[in-house]
Design an enzyme around this catalytic site. Sequence first.
Site: not given
Ligand code: DX5
Ligand code: ZN
Length: 218
Positions: A6, A29, A31, A33, A62, A64, A133, A138, A140, A171-172
């Site tokens: 990500s 990946h 994200d 948002m 992804h 969100m 998830m 939201g 990382g 993811d997460g």
């Molecule tokens: C969180 C994101 C993830 C995030 C994961 O909302 O969807 O993709 O980047 O980060 P890590 O791997 O650090 O949990």
């Molecule tokens: Zn993600």
Amino acid sequence: MLISPSILSADFANLQAELDLISTADWAHVDVMDNHFVPNLTLGLPIVEALLKVSPIPLDCHLMIDDPDRWAPPYAEAGAKSVTFHIEAVKDPVATARAIRAAGARAAMAVKPGTPFEPYADLLPELDMVLVMTVEPGFGGQSFMADQMPKVRAVREAVSRHGGDIWIQVDGGVSAKTIEQCAEAGADVFVAGSAVYGAADAIEAISTLRQLATSHAH
Ligand code: DX5
Ligand code: ZN
């Protein structure tokens, strides 16, 4: 087994170099948002279009965001390999998944930790991937939620019953410490942000994650 680092944990001032750093991964990946569906704001379609021009690997977007019915298909039209909408945000998942596929991308549905999968199992024919998830979306760097593994197993069982080539993404909080249980539960696409970009050597981190996932395959 696909590894999708990500770029949320990358240096946003140097995204081309950060993508080059993970060129041994399967997907990157991204994200997206919108500060409405989640309490954070990252990047949108113009930046994804720019990244698509320079990325050495396919982009896994992804979303969100609110109203993916309107905003998801353009990511597919722009050339993303996979486009994921959240079931909690979408109004017409069938039409949205079909529009993503019609534009040439893989269509995926994401479920937040508090959202069950079973009510949406009849959407599988419209989907190429389900994202379970393993943190609240939201941010990382959050802690992995092992309590989501039964959901991964349930999705794997539903996919096996349904047949077809439907992938399961987690993811997460995915790291060398947590990826094995995800693979054992049936996941086959692994997102990792801080575990890759926070590592001293991103290439080595990707290779370690891939080995651990492969050796613990469902
Ligand atoms: C969180 C994101 C993830 C995030 C994961 O909302 O969807 O993709 O980047 O980060 P890590 O791997 O650090 O949990
Ligand atoms: Zn993600």
